[in-house]
Enzyme design. Structure first.
Site, PDB file in Angstrom:
ATOM      1  NE  ARG A  95      -2.252   1.283   3.309  1.00  0.00           N
ATOM      2  CZ  ARG A  95      -2.229   2.298   4.180  1.00  0.00           C
ATOM      3  NH1 ARG A  95      -1.285   2.313   5.151  1.00  0.00           N
ATOM      4  NH2 ARG A  95      -2.773   3.245   4.097  1.00  0.00           N
ATOM      5  CG  HIS A  96       0.735   5.904  -1.693  1.00  0.00           C
ATOM      6  ND1 HIS A  96       0.960   6.941  -0.647  1.00  0.00           N
ATOM      7  CD2 HIS A  96       1.661   6.445  -2.689  1.00  0.00           C
ATOM      8  CE1 HIS A  96       1.800   7.875  -1.305  1.00  0.00           C
ATOM      9  NE2 HIS A  96       2.085   7.548  -2.424  1.00  0.00           N
ATOM     10  N   PRO A  97       1.919   4.747   1.328  1.00  0.00           N
ATOM     11  CG  PRO A  97       4.031   6.048   1.667  1.00  0.00           C
ATOM     12  CD  PRO A  97       3.303   4.894   0.742  1.00  0.00           C
TER      13      PRO A  97
END
Lengths: 385, 385
Positions: free
Chosen positions: B227-229
Site C-alpha cells: 500500500r501507499h504510505p
C-alpha cells in the site's frame, strides 16, 4: 540558474508527480519553469502531507525554483495570457487525460500550427494511443500492471509495491529525455514535436532482465526477496547486529569474499561458478552467515571493503540524509523559505556537469499565483521590444 | 535510425547495465553507437543467462542496434584507432572506476584539451568525487545504501530488493539526460562537458516523498507492503480469484468507489477524508474485501473502470508481454538475429515522438568486434575527405 537549458522557457501545466518531477530536472539544468495552476487550489500536492509552517513539504521538494501563475483556461482573459506565454515558450508540459487539451483548443495539432517551434510534452497513465488511452492511472496501477510488483517481494508471499513512486518518476525521466531530444532538433533547425510518454510504457523499460528470462524460458520470474534472481551471492546477510549487503558479482569477487571470511569455498565445485552458486544459494547463505553472525555489520563492511568486495549497509532514509558520500556529492539540498532561510530538505540533482553549478540550496517553491504580476510585466516588456 | 540524434556519434566504453542502458536510449533516438569492448570476452553480459542460440538474450535486449569493435586500450595500434574514433565522436561514455581513464591517458582533462567539443559521460557507483569515489558498487549495494530497500517490503519483515535493477537503470537514465543537455550546449556553440553520474546519487532522486516525511517528522518511513504510505485506499485487494489493485487517490474517486461497491461509506466520518481513511485503513480494507471477495478480479476491474476508479491487475511479466495496451504502444519489440528473423524480445522505446519512427523490430546486437572492418573503412573514408 545558469546551465545548459538557460534561456529555455518551460510552460508547465502538470500536477502531482510525473510532470512536476520532469520540470524540476529541467529547472535544475537551467530552464525557467512557469507552473500554470488552476485558480483556487492549484497543484493537488499543495494539500499533501507532510506540512511544515502550514505548507506542504512534499510540494516544496518537487517544485522549488519554479514560478507560479494561476490561470483558468476556460476564461477568455486568462486564455489570452496563456497564449501570450505559449508564444514565448519552448516547451509545454501537460499531464491531462488525452483529449482534455483538445477540448480547451490547445491540442497538439492546433498548437503546432500556431507555434511550429513549440515542443509539446505529455505524460499520462497509458499514453495517447491504444485501446485504453482514456483510462486513469496512478503509480500503484502501473506498478501492478507493468510487471514490477510481480518480481518484488518475498517468494511465496504477496507482491509488494516498490516503496518509491517509480511509476511516476521513471515516466517523468523519460519525458525529460524526450523534450530534450526535441529541443536538440529545434536547435538544429527542425520544428517542434509532440512527446507522448506513458507511465505504463515506462515500467517496461525497467524489466530488461525479466523480459529476457520470460521470452527465452516461457516462465515469468517470481519475486526473489532480497536477492538477485541470477547472481549469487548478491543479497542481504545477517551480521551480529542486523542485516547488510554483499554483492559479489563474479568469480574473482567471490574468491576475495571467501578469503576475507576465511571460508575455503572458492574452489569447491558447489560454489566455483555462478551457476553452481545459484544452484546452492541456500547452503552458501548459511555458510556465509555462520561466519558473519559473529561480528557486527560495521566490521564486515569495513573488512570486505578493504578486500575490494562490493558491500554496504541497508540505510533508512534518515541515515541516507546523513551519509557522508551522499552529502559530499551535494545530494541533500535545502529548499529555502520565502525569508531566504532553509525550510525544507530535498534531493539534489544527480546530473553533475563540469559547467553546471551544483548548489546546496534551492530557490523557494512558489505560493499559488505568486508570480502573476512579474510574469505579466515580463510579457509586456517583450511586447514592447 | 532517423531521429533527433541522427548524426550523433557515441563512443561507448561501458559494460554491463547502467552505461549500455544509456547508449541504448541514445540509439533509439537516432544516435550511432560504437561499442568499444575489450578483446577476448567483450562486455561481461555476453556471458549472462538466459541464452538463446548460444548467445545471451540479456546482452541482446540492451545492445541491439549498436556496432562493436574490440580494442585493447593499452596497445599502441588499437589506441591509434581509438583516437581516430575520438576525433569523430560527439559523446564518449565510460563506467570504469574513477582514475582508470586517467591511467590510460584518456581522462577528462586530457581529452577536453584535445577534443574540446567532445562530451564525456561517466557513470559509476559512487561518483567521481567524495570520500568513497573509489569503492566498487553493484545495483544491490546502492539499492540498500540509498534508502529504497528500507521502504520496500512488508512491515515488520526484512526489507526486499526492488525486483528490477533500478540502481543501474535510473543512473543510466540520468546519464542520458546529462549528455543530451551537454549536446544542446555544444549545439549552441559551447564546449563539451564532463557528466558525472553516480548510481548512489540517482537513488536519492527516487525518494521525494520519503525525504519530505523524514525531514519534517524526524522519522524515516518504514516499508508499507503493497500500500501507499499516505494515500488510502491505494493498495492491493483480494477478489474471489486473487489480488488486484485499487488506487482511489482523492475523495471524489473514493465516493465513486463506494458507489460501485455499494458500500455506503463516502460520508462516514471514519472514511470521509484521506487522513481519516489512513487512520482507519485496516478496517476499510476489510470492508472493501467483504465485497470484493465475492466476485473475480476481472469483474471488479471492469466495474471500477466503468465507474472511473483507477484499478488494474497485478500482471506477471508473461502477461505484461501480451497486454493489448502495451502491445498497441509498440512496447514489446523483436530484436533481429543475424539472419534478419526475430530472435529476442526486448522492451520498446517509451519516448514516443511525433517525428520519431517507432518500429517493432530492432537491428541485431553485434557479435564482439563484428564491425571492425566497416568502422576502419569509414575512418579511412573520413581521412580522405
Amino acid at each position: 540558474m545558469p546551465g545548459p537549458l538557460s534561456g529555455t522557457l518551460v510552460l508547465d501545466l502538470t500536477h502531482v508527480l510525473a510532470g512536476p518531477f520532469a520540470s524540476m530536472t529541467l529547472a535544475d539544468l537551467g530552464a525557467r519553469v512557469i507552473k500554470v495552476e488552476r485558480p483556487g487550489q492549484g497543484d493537488d500536492t499543495r494539500a499533501f502531507p507532510p506540512f511544515k509552517g502550514g505548507k506542504s513539504a512534499y510540494f516544496a521538494t518537487i517544485n522549488h525554483g519554479k514560478e507560479s501563475i494561476a490561470l483558468d483556461l476556460k476564461a477568455p482573459e486568462d486564455r489570452a495570457i496563456f497564449e501570450r506565454l505559449l508564444a514565448r515558450a519552448d516547451i509545454l508540459l501537460e499531464n491531462y487525460r488525452p483529449g482534455v487539451m483538445e477540448r480547451l483548443g490547445y491540442g497538439w495539432e492546433a498548437l503546432h500550427a500556431r507555434f511550429p517551434k513549440l515542443i509539446y510534452g505529455a505524460v499520462s497513465g497509458f499514453g495517447h494511443t491504444g485501446p485504453e488511452a482514456q483510462r486513469p492511472a496512478y503509480d500503484m496501477v502501473v506498478q501492478a500492471r507493468g510487471g514490477v510488483m510481480s518480481i518484488t517481494g518475498e517468494r511465496d508471499r504477496e507482491p509488494v509495491r516498490v516503496g518509491a513512486s517509480i511509476g511516476d518518476i521513471v515516466a517523468g525521466m523519460y519525458l525529460v529525455q524526450g523534450v530534450m531530444a526535441a529541443l536538440l532538433q529545434v536547435e538544429r533547425g527542425g520544428t517542434g514535436q509532440k512527446v507522448d510518454v506513458a507511465m505504463l510504457d515506462s515500467q517496461l523499460a525497467l524489466l530488461e532482465h525479466a523480459i529476457a528470462i520470460t521470452s527465452v524460458t516461457g516462465e515469468p520470474p517470481r519475486p526473489s526477496g532480497a536477492r538477485h534472481p541470477s547472481i549469487t551471492p548478491f543479497e542481504t546477510f545477517h551480521a551480529e547486529d542486523g542485516l547488510f549487503v554483499i554483492a559479489a558479482g563474479n568469480d574473482g569477487l567471490f574468491a576475495r569474499l571467501c578469503d576475507a571470511l576465511e571460508l575455503p569455498l572458492a574452489e569447491d565445485p558447489r560454489f566455483a561458478t555462478n551457476p553452481a552458486r545459484c544452484q546452492n544459494a541456500r547452503l552458501l547463505k548459511r555458510l556465509i552467515e555462520a561466519v558473519t553472525l559473529d561480528r557486527p555489520k560495521a566490521h564486515w563492511i569495513e573488512t570486505l571493503t578493504r578486500a575490494g568486495v562490493p558491500t554496504g549497509p541497508i540505510q533508512n532514509v534518515a541515515e541516507v540524509l546523513q551519509d557522508p558520500q551522499i552529502r559530499a556529492r551535494n545530494m541533500v539540498v535545502d529548499v529555502l523559505g520565502p525569508d531566504g532561510a532553509p525550510a525544507y530538505t530535498a534531493a539534489g540533482n544527480p546530473i553533475k556537469m563540469s559547467d553546471l553549478p551544483d548548489p546546496t540550496t534551492r530557490a523557494p517553491a512558489p505560493d499559488l499565483d505568486a508570480d502573476r504580476a512579474a510574469i505579466l510585466d515580463w510579457l509586456d516588456e517583450g511586447a514592447a521590444d
